[in-house]
Design an enzyme around this catalytic site. Structure first.
Site, PDB file in Angstrom:
ATOM      1  N   ALA A 117       1.832   6.803   9.418  1.00  0.00           N
ATOM      2  CA  ALA A 117       2.576   6.605  10.668  1.00  0.00           C
ATOM      3  C   ALA A 117       1.710   6.377  11.902  1.00  0.00           C
ATOM      4  O   ALA A 117       2.245   6.234  12.994  1.00  0.00           O
ATOM      5  CB  ALA A 117       3.460   7.825  10.917  1.00  0.00           C
ATOM      6  N   TYR A 123      -6.143 -12.463  -2.270  1.00  0.00           N
ATOM      7  CA  TYR A 123      -5.060 -11.508  -2.009  1.00  0.00           C
ATOM      8  C   TYR A 123      -3.998 -11.491  -3.124  1.00  0.00           C
ATOM      9  O   TYR A 123      -4.063 -10.661  -4.022  1.00  0.00           O
ATOM     10  CB  TYR A 123      -4.411 -11.742  -0.626  1.00  0.00           C
ATOM     11  CG  TYR A 123      -3.720 -10.479  -0.186  1.00  0.00           C
ATOM     12  CD1 TYR A 123      -4.340  -9.578   0.678  1.00  0.00           C
ATOM     13  CD2 TYR A 123      -2.474 -10.130  -0.705  1.00  0.00           C
ATOM     14  CE1 TYR A 123      -3.732  -8.376   1.008  1.00  0.00           C
ATOM     15  CE2 TYR A 123      -1.858  -8.933  -0.393  1.00  0.00           C
ATOM     16  CZ  TYR A 123      -2.489  -8.063   0.466  1.00  0.00           C
ATOM     17  OH  TYR A 123      -1.882  -6.866   0.770  1.00  0.00           O
TER      18      TYR A 123
HETATM   19  P1  NAD Z   1      -3.290   0.528   8.784  1.00  0.00           P
HETATM   20  O1  NAD Z   1      -4.682   0.717   8.324  1.00  0.00           O
HETATM   21  O2  NAD Z   1      -3.064   0.100  10.192  1.00  0.00           O
HETATM   22  O3  NAD Z   1      -2.458   1.888   8.555  1.00  0.00           O
HETATM   23  C1  NAD Z   1      -2.671   2.706   7.445  1.00  0.00           C
HETATM   24  C2  NAD Z   1      -2.015   4.072   7.649  1.00  0.00           C
HETATM   25  O4  NAD Z   1      -2.234   4.849   6.461  1.00  0.00           O
HETATM   26  C3  NAD Z   1      -2.595   4.899   8.804  1.00  0.00           C
HETATM   27  O5  NAD Z   1      -1.546   5.628   9.407  1.00  0.00           O
HETATM   28  C4  NAD Z   1      -3.540   5.867   8.087  1.00  0.00           C
HETATM   29  O6  NAD Z   1      -3.768   7.098   8.780  1.00  0.00           O
HETATM   30  C5  NAD Z   1      -2.755   6.109   6.823  1.00  0.00           C
HETATM   31  N1  NAD Z   1      -3.551   6.610   5.704  1.00  0.00           N
HETATM   32  C6  NAD Z   1      -4.548   5.998   5.032  1.00  0.00           C
HETATM   33  N2  NAD Z   1      -5.009   6.797   4.031  1.00  0.00           N
HETATM   34  C7  NAD Z   1      -4.273   7.936   4.084  1.00  0.00           C
HETATM   35  C8  NAD Z   1      -4.241   9.136   3.328  1.00  0.00           C
HETATM   36  N3  NAD Z   1      -5.059   9.352   2.291  1.00  0.00           N
HETATM   37  N4  NAD Z   1      -3.359  10.095   3.682  1.00  0.00           N
HETATM   38  C9  NAD Z   1      -2.521   9.928   4.733  1.00  0.00           C
HETATM   39  N5  NAD Z   1      -2.484   8.806   5.462  1.00  0.00           N
HETATM   40  C10 NAD Z   1      -3.352   7.823   5.147  1.00  0.00           C
HETATM   41  O7  NAD Z   1      -2.640  -0.469   7.738  1.00  0.00           O
HETATM   42  P2  NAD Z   1      -1.482  -1.583   7.830  1.00  0.00           P
HETATM   43  O8  NAD Z   1      -2.143  -2.915   7.944  1.00  0.00           O
HETATM   44  O9  NAD Z   1      -0.420  -1.199   8.794  1.00  0.00           O
HETATM   45  O10 NAD Z   1      -0.918  -1.513   6.344  1.00  0.00           O
HETATM   46  C11 NAD Z   1       0.238  -0.790   5.978  1.00  0.00           C
HETATM   47  C12 NAD Z   1       0.896  -1.499   4.805  1.00  0.00           C
HETATM   48  O11 NAD Z   1       1.300  -2.800   5.208  1.00  0.00           O
HETATM   49  C13 NAD Z   1      -0.030  -1.689   3.593  1.00  0.00           C
HETATM   50  O12 NAD Z   1       0.729  -1.535   2.413  1.00  0.00           O
HETATM   51  C14 NAD Z   1      -0.467  -3.139   3.738  1.00  0.00           C
HETATM   52  O13 NAD Z   1      -0.841  -3.714   2.509  1.00  0.00           O
HETATM   53  C15 NAD Z   1       0.819  -3.753   4.270  1.00  0.00           C
HETATM   54  N6  NAD Z   1       0.665  -5.080   4.917  1.00  0.00           N
HETATM   55  C16 NAD Z   1      -0.318  -5.319   5.838  1.00  0.00           C
HETATM   56  C17 NAD Z   1      -0.422  -6.605   6.406  1.00  0.00           C
HETATM   57  C18 NAD Z   1      -1.477  -6.915   7.431  1.00  0.00           C
HETATM   58  O14 NAD Z   1      -1.692  -8.099   7.730  1.00  0.00           O
HETATM   59  N7  NAD Z   1      -2.105  -5.927   8.035  1.00  0.00           N
HETATM   60  C19 NAD Z   1       0.499  -7.601   6.063  1.00  0.00           C
HETATM   61  C20 NAD Z   1       1.511  -7.308   5.161  1.00  0.00           C
HETATM   62  C21 NAD Z   1       1.579  -6.036   4.591  1.00  0.00           C
END
Ligand code: NAD
Ligand code: NA
Length: 399
Positions: free
Chosen positions: A49, A236
């Site tokens: 979050a 990817y």
């Molecule tokens: P992000 O790195 O911004 O956020 C990751 C979150 O996970 C953070 O809140 C972090 O604290 C938490 N986290 C990580 N390891 C943890 C653990 N062991 N315990 C508790 N919390 C933990 O990542 P994001 O880019 O927002 O990605 C979120 C999802 O969206 C992923 O599944 C990603 O594949 C997907 N996604 C990302 C994109 C992109 O372009 N960034 C596009 C489509 C989908």
């Protein structure tokens, strides 16, 4: 302390508390400006979050629908002369604004893959909310310690089969080069990546939450995925991470089965590519995103995480007629604008000609870099980065 950006490799190792608060505030203002009136989530658990899509999901639920939110994440608190991580400051700012708006918001900082953090989360929900009606699963991590065996799995960002050569950019220097990424060496690397980013932990969460009786009738749960264009497929969609996303999708029917007697339902939402801490680590992707931003901004259809999550909530998960639009594979698609034919055609044409010499004109590399630093609280107007700022910011619900 005076906090300025410092980078190591491609990552930024400092964070500015006032800037990250501004990032959160801007997202809240965006959601409020949408004047959302429909029915939506009321009590929400967001796993992951503190940054990226998870943070924007939490903001959308809280400030779009007045939802109570519990947020789980893994961040470093501030210490004297050592700024906390961006997700720590984001959450501090979020909770403060939620409190001021009279919204319930509590957070748990720890390893979401562990049984212990699941237990703590369940206890908090039981004590304060009774049940939740939406669970957002938005973890992105390079590593997972398996809660049952203690085995530590590490994911890889590698193609499968032949080595993959394509263009990439160092977004700090705007230097465009060819990169060759060697493929996985064994099936084990795919299996490990699936263990980290596949659906097992999402399933474990839903099983534990259900077992504890903290899921409401009609509960929804959503996890995030990515597909993207041909030019990133080998790294990817068809690479090790893509195999983990297939595993995530295959978890949907399993969770649906688990939630059947509650009339609950699970979804994978395919989101668009954008700048987050996680995506900046993937080779090739930042160059694609810089070109994509240029094209989508020119067409007036650019979106960041908050615009994406607002559409996910109001136009997909909580529509007026209750129908959730899905693609032929049963997935929510909010990558629809990214994948539009005219957008992809233009990106493709630019991809063919982009070089170090023309990148500043034909791509939005500057916008990419700017957004990247904004994730860490830098590059905001009206913040004096030469001035002393209090680094010792606490998250109200975590003492
Ligand atoms: P992000 O790195 O911004 O956020 C990751 C979150 O996970 C953070 O809140 C972090 O604290 C938490 N986290 C990580 N390891 C943890 C653990 N062991 N315990 C508790 N919390 C933990 O990542 P994001 O880019 O927002 O990605 C979120 C999802 O969206 C992923 O599944 C990603 O594949 C997907 N996604 C990302 C994109 C992109 O372009 N960034 C596009 C489509 C989908
Ligand atoms: Na997230």
């Amino acid at each position: 302390m005076i906090i300025q950006p410092r980078t190591r490799g491609f990552i930024c190792i400092t964070t500015h508390p006032e800037g990250t608060a501004k990032n959160v505030h801007n997202q809240i203002e965006y959601i409020k400006s949408k004047n959302i009136t429909g029915e939506g989530p009321k009590k929400v658990l967001v796993i992951g979050a503190s940054t990226g899509f998870g943070l924007s999901s939490r903001i959308s639920a809280a400030f779009g629908y007045n939802a109570a939110t519990v947020g789980v994440f893994f961040e470093k608190p501030a210490a004297p002369n050592k700024p906390g991580t961006a997700g720590w400051y984001n959450t501090a700012a979020f909770e403060k604004e939620a409190q001021e708006a009279g919204l319930y918001a509590k957070s748990i900082n720890g390893d979401a893959f562990s049984d212990e953090i699941k237990k703590q989360t369940i206890e908090l929900i039981k004590k304060d909310l009774g049940q939740v009606d939406l669970v957002v699963y938005s973890l992105a991590s390079p590593r997972r310690t398996h809660p049952k065996t203690g085995v530590v799995y590490t994911s890889v960002l590698k193609p499968i089969g032949e080595p993959f050569t394509n263009k990439t950019v160092d977004f700090h220097t705007a230097n465009v080069t060819d990169i060759t990424i060697n493929p996985i060496e064994s099936q084990e690397e795919i299996d490990n990546t699936i263990a980290v980013m596949g659906g097992e932990d999402w399933k474990f969460w839903m099983e534990d939450l259900k077992e504890a009786g903290v899921l409401a009738e009609g509960v929804k749960t959503v996890a995030y995925s990515y597909i993207g264009p041909e030019l990133t497929h080998r790294i990817y969609k068809d690479g090790a991470i893509g195999m983990a996303k297939i595993d995530l999708e295959n978890t949907v029917p399993v969770i649906n089965n688990l939630l059947a007697d509650l009339n609950g339902v699970s979804y994978v939402s395919v989101n668009k590519a954008l700048v987050t801490q996680s995506s900046s680590a993937i080779p090739v992707v930042p160059l694609y995103v810089s070109l994509l931003y240029k094209v989508m901004k020119a067409k007036g259809i650019h979106e960041g995480t908050i615009e994406q999550m607002q559409r996910l909530f109001t136009d997909r998960l909580y529509t007026a007629d209750g129908n959730v639009p899905l693609d032929e594979n049963g997935r929510i698609r909010i990558d629809d604008l990214e994948m539009r034919e005219d957008v992809q055609k233009e990106v493709d044409d630019l991809w063919k000609i982009v070089t170090t010499e023309n990148i500043n004109e034909i791509s939005d590399i500057e916008g990419y870099r700017n957004e990247f630093f904004q994730l860490f609280g830098f590059n905001y107007d009206n913040i004096d980065y030469e001035a002393d700022t209090n680094e010792l910011v606490t998250v109200p619900s975590i003492s």
